[in-house]
Every structure is written in C-alpha cells, then in structure tokens.
Design an enzyme around this catalytic site. Structure first.
Site, mmCIF file in Angstrom:
data_model
loop_
_atom_site.group_PDB
_atom_site.id
_atom_site.type_symbol
_atom_site.label_atom_id
_atom_site.label_comp_id
_atom_site.label_asym_id
_atom_site.label_seq_id
_atom_site.Cartn_x
_atom_site.Cartn_y
_atom_site.Cartn_z
ATOM 1 N N GLY A 13 0.837 -1.202 0.000
ATOM 2 C CA GLY A 13 0.000 0.000 0.000
ATOM 3 C C GLY A 13 0.867 1.245 0.000
ATOM 4 N N GLY A 16 -0.231 4.858 -0.722
ATOM 5 C CA GLY A 16 -1.350 5.377 0.071
ATOM 6 C C GLY A 16 -0.916 6.454 1.050
ATOM 7 N N GLN A 17 -1.897 6.945 1.819
ATOM 8 C CA GLN A 17 -1.649 8.043 2.764
ATOM 9 C C GLN A 17 -0.636 7.668 3.851
ATOM 10 O OE1 GLN A 17 -3.228 11.322 3.390
ATOM 11 N NE2 GLN A 17 -3.463 11.153 1.188
ATOM 12 N N HIS A 189 -7.105 -4.170 18.049
ATOM 13 C CA HIS A 189 -7.074 -2.764 17.607
ATOM 14 C C HIS A 189 -8.483 -2.424 17.115
ATOM 15 C CE1 HIS A 189 -5.970 1.009 15.852
ATOM 16 N NE2 HIS A 189 -6.351 0.616 14.653
#
Length: 330
Positions: A13, A16-17, A189
C-alpha cells in the site's frame, strides 16, 4: 560510524496516505537507526503503480544517505523477496453498510496471498507488522498462510493505541509523554481494546493515584479506544501520519529493543499468557531484547481488567471464527 549491509524493507500500500508518511522516515533512518542502510521494496495494486512512481521520484529527490535502492512491483513475490522487514499497510477500508464479515472476507483476499508470498520468498527471520485493518485478524490470516515461517514473525499494530494512551494521560496530568511508563493496550485494535493504566507510572508514581477513577473508566478508556473515529470526524480522512509514526515506533523497538525496565504494547500471537486463548493475535505488554519480544509476566489482573481483557479476546475469537468459515485460516 561504519555502515552496515543494507536490509530489505517491504511496504505494501506504498502509494497510500500512510505509506506517504512512512517511507521518508524509514529512508531517513528513524526506524532502524542512523547506521542501517535500507532497500525499500514497495508493493501496490496495478492501478496505483503510476502514483507510486511519483513517490519513488520524491524518495530519490530526498537524497537519503541510507536509501540504498528502491524497488516497485504489483507482485508480492517480487516485493517480499528476501525481505528482512515487511510492513503490510495496504488493506480494504470499511465502506458504508459493510458488515464485519464482508470486511474480513475482502481483506482475506489480500492477506492470504501476501502470507503465502512471505512464506515462499521472505527472509526466514522476517519481522512482519500488519497495519491494515482489521489488523489483528489480518495478521492471523497472513501468519496462517505462511506455515514455514515462525508464527512469532507476525505482529499487528496496537502501538497507535499505545501512543494515544500515553498522550491522553500526559494531557490530563500535565506530564511529558517521556515521563509516562508502562501503559498497556490489551487485545484488539478496535473499540473493544483495553487501555490499562494499572501498572503505569507518571514521574515514577502510580498513574491511577494521579487521576480520578471515574475519569479513567468513563472518559479515558473510550477516548483512547475511539480516537480513530474522532480523527475521521475532524479531518474527513483516517489517521495516516500518526499511524505511520506508530509503525516506525513498533518496528524500531522490535529491531533495536525496549528501554530497561519499560515495556510497550504489540499485537502478537498469544501463548496462553493471562488466560488469553492461544494463537489469537492479541495486544500484550512486551519487552524486546536482541530482536525477540517476550510478554511481560506476573502482572496483577483486577476483576475490572479481567472483564475488559476477556471482552476484547472474545471479539478476536469471533473474528477468527468468521475467517475460519471463509477458509482463510485453519
């Protein structure tokens, strides 16, 4: 300072951010130290490769002395080849109207093949951190599909919750974050996590003697557990920079060790400690030495703690049962 041989760090990823906040800090040496060169091996889905190339251009433009090379691919067999560290960030986000089972199934389609690829081509001592949510169960899926790797190679990130727990307590007491020791995040989480202050100290004194019990139970615990939702509400996007920072902290401590007399929280395979069902990927207090984590043993567990610890374990058992039904784990 003599430089070591480069290590291989895989990140999924990567365009991604979270990836954008993470990669530059890894390249700067924040994760593995100022004497450890890295080769970044970046995985993305095919449509994101163009954007990823832009990130790589920026990484190169950073001229980081520790960045030995950057590799990009849409094939996990390439990205995970000989990886010493793997940060699995890419995941399917929850969309409106999605049930938990749908989300677990969608992520199974990502983490099963990634687990298989890690098992096939990564270093036998690879340290894997799953950041993409639902992180604990995604880590379980990856682990169960890499039977040739030690199950302890696979961890999930509860460090963001741990860091949130530190900062909320610092804000309440007026202490510096560095003056707070031995906070624990137990469990998943998710909003069932248990931020535990029963062993924590602020400036060497018990934390629970410095805050009101009602505040602790009714404000502190839900604020830490639901902080992610509050950030989405405020920012219009999920926490990215703080998640990246927590991933750096988790890997840094796993690679380089925890400080003497202190512990941190990691989502790791349960060995049955504290009555938590064996095999679940569950947040525990851990100490790390020589790259190996150990659960902190012998902590007192009150009735209040027991109830919270069991509730989050139950949620993880339910998630495990759902992915088992989908054929993603044994």
């Amino acid at each position: 300072m003599t430089m070591k041989q480069p290590v291989r760090v895989a990140v999924t990823g990567a365009a991604g951010q979270i990836g954008y906040s993470l990669l530059f800090r890894i390249a700067a040496g924040d994760m593995l130290g100022q004497d450890q060169p890295v080769i970044l091996q970046l995985l993305e889905i095919t449509p994101a490769l163009k954007a990823l190339n832009g990130v790589v251009m920026e990484l190169r433009d950073g001229a980081f002395p520790l960045l030995a090379d950057v590799i990009t691919s849409d094939d996990p067999m390439v990205a995970f080849k000989d990886a010493d560290y793997a940060l699995l960030v890419g995941a399917m986000p929850r969309k409106a109207g999605m049930e938990r089972g749908d989300l677990l199934g969608a992520n199974g389609g990502i983490f099963k093949p990634q687990g298989e690829a890690l098992g096939a081509v990564a270093s036998r001592n690879v340290k894997v951190l799953v950041v993409g949510n639902p992180a604990n169960t995604n880590a379980l899926i990856a682990q169960q599909n890499a039977p040739d790797l030690d199950p302890k190679c696979f961890t999930a990130m509860v460090r963001l919750d741990h860091n949130r727990a530190l900062s909320q307590l610092a804000e309440k007491t007026g202490a510096a974050v560095s003056d707070i020791k031995n906070v624990t995040i137990w469990g998943n989480h998710s909003s069932t996590q248990y931020p535990d202050l029963s062993q924590a100290t602020v400036n060497g004194k018990p934390a629970l003697e410095q805050v009101d019990r009602t505040w602790y139970e009714n404000d502190y615990i839900p604020t830490v557990a639901k902080r992610g939702a509050a950030i989405i509400e405020a920012r219009g996007a999920s926490s990215a920079a703080s998640a990246a920072s927590a991933a750096i902290d988790h890997m840094h401590d796993w690679a380089l060790g925890t400080k003497d007399g202190e512990w941190v929280s990691m989502g790791i395979p349960s060995d049955g400690s504290y009555g938590i069902p064996e095999g679940l990927i569950y947040g525990f207090p851990v100490r790390v030495k020589d790259g190996k984590y150990e659960i902190v043993q012998g902590l007192d567990v009150s009735d209040f703690s027991r109830g919270k610890m069991d509730a989050t374990a139950q949620e993880l058992e339910e998630e495990r049962d759902e992915v088992r039904k989908l054929g993603l784990v044994k």
